[in-house]
Design a protein around this motif. Structure first.
Motif, mmCIF file in Angstrom:
data_model
loop_
_atom_site.group_PDB
_atom_site.id
_atom_site.type_symbol
_atom_site.label_atom_id
_atom_site.label_comp_id
_atom_site.label_asym_id
_atom_site.label_seq_id
_atom_site.Cartn_x
_atom_site.Cartn_y
_atom_site.Cartn_z
ATOM 1 N N ILE A 72 8.195 -0.625 4.940
ATOM 2 C CA ILE A 72 8.784 0.299 4.075
ATOM 3 C C ILE A 72 10.289 0.079 3.545
ATOM 4 C CG2 ILE A 72 9.901 2.827 3.568
ATOM 5 C CD1 ILE A 72 7.372 3.546 5.409
ATOM 6 N N GLY A 73 11.197 -0.514 4.768
ATOM 7 C CA GLY A 73 12.438 -0.923 4.130
ATOM 8 C C GLY A 73 12.581 -2.128 3.457
ATOM 9 N N PHE A 74 11.810 -3.009 3.620
ATOM 10 C CA PHE A 74 11.711 -4.381 2.587
ATOM 11 C C PHE A 74 11.073 -4.133 1.448
ATOM 12 C CE2 PHE A 74 13.120 -6.755 6.378
ATOM 13 C CZ PHE A 74 14.115 -7.129 5.662
ATOM 14 N N GLY A 75 10.153 -3.121 1.579
ATOM 15 C CA GLY A 75 9.715 -2.660 0.135
ATOM 16 C C GLY A 75 10.786 -2.166 -0.755
ATOM 17 N N PHE A 76 11.416 -1.678 -0.342
ATOM 18 C CA PHE A 76 12.780 -0.995 -1.236
ATOM 19 C C PHE A 76 13.495 -2.203 -1.467
ATOM 20 C CE2 PHE A 76 12.331 3.162 0.575
ATOM 21 C CZ PHE A 76 12.573 4.262 -0.620
ATOM 22 N N LYS A 77 13.755 -3.106 -0.625
ATOM 23 C CA LYS A 77 14.697 -4.183 -1.181
ATOM 24 C C LYS A 77 13.995 -5.183 -2.187
ATOM 25 C CE LYS A 77 17.868 -3.156 1.513
ATOM 26 N NZ LYS A 77 19.443 -2.819 1.031
ATOM 27 N N VAL A 78 12.551 -5.622 -1.999
ATOM 28 C CA VAL A 78 12.162 -6.298 -2.980
ATOM 29 C C VAL A 78 11.847 -5.433 -4.252
ATOM 30 C CG1 VAL A 78 11.150 -8.273 -1.460
ATOM 31 C CG2 VAL A 78 9.736 -6.227 -2.029
ATOM 32 N N GLY A 79 11.750 -4.390 -4.090
ATOM 33 C CA GLY A 79 11.259 -3.509 -5.374
ATOM 34 C C GLY A 79 10.034 -3.424 -5.362
ATOM 35 N N ALA A 80 9.150 -3.078 -4.475
ATOM 36 C CA ALA A 80 7.693 -3.009 -4.625
ATOM 37 C C ALA A 80 7.358 -1.608 -4.805
ATOM 38 C CB ALA A 80 7.009 -3.521 -3.126
ATOM 39 N N VAL A 81 6.425 -1.186 -5.794
ATOM 40 C CA VAL A 81 5.879 0.087 -5.948
ATOM 41 C C VAL A 81 5.198 0.423 -4.844
ATOM 42 C CG1 VAL A 81 4.545 1.317 -7.484
ATOM 43 C CG2 VAL A 81 5.698 -0.494 -8.360
ATOM 44 N N PRO A 82 5.483 1.666 -4.412
ATOM 45 C CA PRO A 82 6.164 2.768 -4.782
ATOM 46 C C PRO A 82 7.611 3.060 -4.430
ATOM 47 C CG PRO A 82 4.934 3.507 -2.982
ATOM 48 C CD PRO A 82 4.611 2.105 -3.041
ATOM 49 N N PHE A 83 8.362 1.765 -3.933
ATOM 50 C CA PHE A 83 9.613 2.087 -3.600
ATOM 51 C C PHE A 83 10.498 1.231 -4.619
ATOM 52 C CE2 PHE A 83 6.842 0.986 0.086
ATOM 53 C CZ PHE A 83 6.811 2.303 0.716
ATOM 54 N N HIS A 84 10.056 1.513 -6.058
ATOM 55 C CA HIS A 84 10.822 0.812 -6.995
ATOM 56 C C HIS A 84 11.724 1.685 -7.780
ATOM 57 C CE1 HIS A 84 7.838 2.819 -9.061
ATOM 58 N NE2 HIS A 84 8.332 2.729 -10.129
ATOM 59 N N ALA A 85 11.754 2.934 -7.564
ATOM 60 C CA ALA A 85 12.381 3.889 -8.535
ATOM 61 C C ALA A 85 13.956 3.453 -8.917
ATOM 62 C CB ALA A 85 12.271 5.324 -7.898
ATOM 63 N N TRP A 86 14.488 2.872 -7.783
ATOM 64 C CA TRP A 86 16.000 2.547 -8.178
ATOM 65 C C TRP A 86 16.016 1.459 -8.886
ATOM 66 C CZ3 TRP A 86 17.904 -2.105 -6.348
ATOM 67 C CH2 TRP A 86 16.903 -2.912 -5.537
ATOM 68 N N ILE A 87 15.356 0.503 -9.103
ATOM 69 C CA ILE A 87 15.512 -0.735 -9.696
ATOM 70 C C ILE A 87 16.053 -0.690 -11.536
ATOM 71 C CG2 ILE A 87 14.346 -2.929 -10.487
ATOM 72 C CD1 ILE A 87 13.602 -3.373 -7.947
ATOM 73 N N PRO A 88 15.174 -0.085 -12.090
ATOM 74 C CA PRO A 88 15.430 0.006 -13.664
ATOM 75 C C PRO A 88 16.858 0.384 -13.709
ATOM 76 C CG PRO A 88 13.366 1.185 -13.058
ATOM 77 C CD PRO A 88 13.834 0.714 -11.925
ATOM 78 N N ASP A 89 17.213 1.563 -13.021
ATOM 79 C CA ASP A 89 18.597 2.228 -13.116
ATOM 80 C C ASP A 89 19.840 1.345 -13.039
ATOM 81 O OD1 ASP A 89 17.402 4.507 -14.100
ATOM 82 O OD2 ASP A 89 17.706 5.828 -12.474
ATOM 83 N N VAL A 90 19.479 0.779 -11.696
ATOM 84 C CA VAL A 90 20.589 -0.110 -11.129
ATOM 85 C C VAL A 90 20.678 -1.247 -12.116
ATOM 86 C CG1 VAL A 90 21.283 -1.503 -9.236
ATOM 87 C CG2 VAL A 90 20.155 0.578 -8.702
#
Lengths: 100, 483
Positions: B217-235
């Motif tokens: 889960i932690g690295f899912g956020f970091k690489v921007g894997a769906v479903p942990f991608h929500a921040w990527i477009p905004d940032v």
């Protein structure tokens, strides 16, 4: 001696409260505090395992995590102050210039 | 009396690239009040990066570990270090007039990039989860600041705060995961985790599964894997464009390096990992591409496209054979060149007054700046995976590895996804060449550094596309020491 499962349960409850706080709270400072709670839950797990296994690595790691959490607090609070100056709100729902 | 020097083995040549960069960054940081620093800072940091590059090249082929097993130097790590350095240098080069046009040309910017690069190198250069965690934080903290670097811009503020909250949230999961791995195996070093694996599976399997899931889960956020991608477009949308260029490549490469290390070296035997990555890869590719279809902002479109590209790399991680890992490294190298090239052009166009990087602003670019339009088209073709660009071979090697290991469904979904992505990449080209111009286009001024960045990225995109075998041989050697 308190069994390790008791510590793990407590840590998971703290972690759960923290995660819930991040997802539900709309106040940026409260969200940040919840993240800190999650980090400290992880610290508790590290210490409990370190004690149960009789290996000191976990204890040492906790100090590193504390340092990291302090650095994170410095950066995070500075950013919250910056955005508060510009927007005069710390409600995350009002930060809506970029669509979530 | 314990002999610390021989047990700990503090061999500083193992961390020479990091030290070189650290010295350069500290030098700039200490002398920031000096009024000539803003002029000198890019040069000093560049010298640091060049020294780091030379040291990293010198480490190629040596395999050794030091600092009580905390630092491991192998070809895999060196390969990724070189990628981080190239990505950072290109990101610094492509700034050009961008920061000045926004009034944020501060020397701190270069320091933050350098420190972030040090963190990434530490992540790639170890098999120990503690060092990976510290490296990740050293990488991430400057990134949060960089996202909010334009502190008078509301968008940049917002990008920074969102990135910070999501990043810290992911870090907490990662740390919890590491804690559970530690509990299951009694060590944080992946080497020992590997050697003790059977013993763990016997007694403390639950802890291990919990740990692996949380790390994922932690690295899912970091690489921007769906479903942990929500921040990527905004940032990506809110951050200054050179920073976005850096974000889209370097931290992703670092996260991929660590994912490969943890899951294909440390936990290669955990059965559920492959299935979890299969689902992550399919979701990431498909949802990234579908959401990219309906974006009107080029930066946002590239953000979703970077999610999709992370999906292709996850396909390689799912497959997990030697071929697949070398294909993944190949893809990261290729992606570094063509994605940074695309962002260099977007940053260049944004230095024109009042530009928002909307699709409509690209109209008529083929008339006002024909060369820029040609280069943009090349990068878009590379992103969508047309031969003879390197983008084609990157995808080809990944899907070939998938088919060879009987992941036929995964390969088919991947190929269909790359067809889908052609639509939105070619929309950029179409807008440049065929759309009617609504207002007179301002001319584009290309500073020398941006020109250099464009030359390097173009050579990387087309040159490696013509000679992919040479790069593949390199990535094969990178994997050799690692498995």
């Amino acid at each position: 001696m308190v069994p390790i499962h008791a510590y793990l349960m407590l840590a998971m409850i703290l972690f759960g409260i923290g995660a819930f706080g991040v997802l539900v709270s709309r106040n940026v400072i409260v969200m940040f505090m919840s993240v800190e709670l999650m980090l400290n839950a992880a610290n508790l797990v590290l210490i409990a395992f370190s004690r149960a296994l009789g290996v000191v690595d976990g204890h040492v790691f906790v100090f590193l995590v504390l340092a990291v959490a302090a650095a994170e607090a410095a950066v995070g609070l500075a950013m919250i102050i910056t955005i508060y100056r510009n927007r005069e709100t710390i409600n995350i729902d009002r930060y809506n210039l970029l669509k979530w | 009396m314990v002999d610390y020097v021989s047990t700990v083995n503090p061999d500083f040549s193992l961390i020479a690239p990091e030290l070189a960069l650290l010295i350069a960054a500290s030098l700039v940081m200490v002398f920031i009040p000096w009024r000539r620093m803003p002029v000198l800072a890019p040069g000093i940091i560049m010298v640091g990066f060049i020294a780091a590059f030379a040291y990293a090249l010198g480490q190629w082929g040596h395999q050794s570990s030091g600092f009580a097993g905390m630092v491991t130097c192998d070809n895999f790590g060196v390969m990724f270090k070189l990628i981080f350095i190239v990505a950072s240098v290109l990101s610094i080069l492509l700034i050009g007039q961008y920061m000045k046009s926004r009034g944020i040309d501060k020397p701190e910017f270069f320091v933050l990039i350098a420190i972030s690069a040090i963190g990434m190198m530490a992540m790639a250069n170890t098999t120990d989860l503690v060092v990976m965690f510290i490296g990740l934080e050293v990488m991430s903290l400057p990134l949060y600041v960089l996202a909010g670097f334009n502190r008078r811009s509301l968008e940049s503020n917002e990008a920074g705060i969102k990135y910070f909250l999501m990043g810290a949230f992911a870090t907490a999961f990662l740390l919890m995961g590491i804690a559970f791995i530690y509990g299951a195996s009694g060590t944080t070093n992946l080497r020992q985790v590997v050697t003790d694996f059977n013993y763990i599976a016997a007694g403390r399997g639950m802890y291990l599964y919990a740990g692996v899931a949380m790390i994922m889960i932690g690295f899912g956020f970091k690489v921007g894997a769906v479903p942990f991608h929500a921040w990527i477009p905004d940032v990506y949308h809110g951050a200054p464009t050179p920073v976005t260029a850096f974000f889209s490549v370097a931290p992703k490469a670092a996260a991929v390096a660590v994912l490969l290390r943890i899951f294909l070296y440390g936990f290669a035997d955990v059965a559920l990992v492959t299935k979890a990555f299969w689902i992550l890869a399919v979701l990431t590719m498909t949802i990234g591409n579908i959401l990219a279809l309906r974006q009107d902002n080029v930066k946002r479109m590239l953000a979703y496209s970077s999610i999709a590209h992370a999906g292709y790399i996850l396909v390689a991680i799912t497959v997990g054979t030697q071929e697949a890992i070398s294909a993944a490294i190949f893809y990261v190298v290729a992606y570094t060149f063509f994605n940074l090239g695309a962002f260099a052009i977007i940053a260049l166009l944004e230095t024109r007054m009042g530009a928002q990087s909307e699709f409509s602003e690209l109209a008529g670019l083929s008339k006002s700046a024909p060369w820029i339009a040609v280069l943009l088209a090349v990068f878009m073709f590379a992103l969508s995976g047309f031969p003879p660009t390197v983008g084609f071979f990157g995808k080809f090697y990944i899907f070939r590895a998938a088919v060879e290991s009987n992941f036929i469904t995964l390969a088919v979904i991947g190929v269909l996804n790359s067809f889908l992505s052609v639509y939105y990449y070619l929309r950029v080209v179409k807008t440049c060449y065929f759309d009617d111009v609504t207002e007179a286009q301002k001319p584009v001024f290309v500073p020398a550094t941006v020109g250099l960045a464009l030359i390097i990225t173009t050579f990387g995109t087309i040159g490696l596309g013509l000679f992919p075998q040479q790069l593949l041989d390199f990535t094969r050697q990178a994997i050799f020491a690692f498995l």
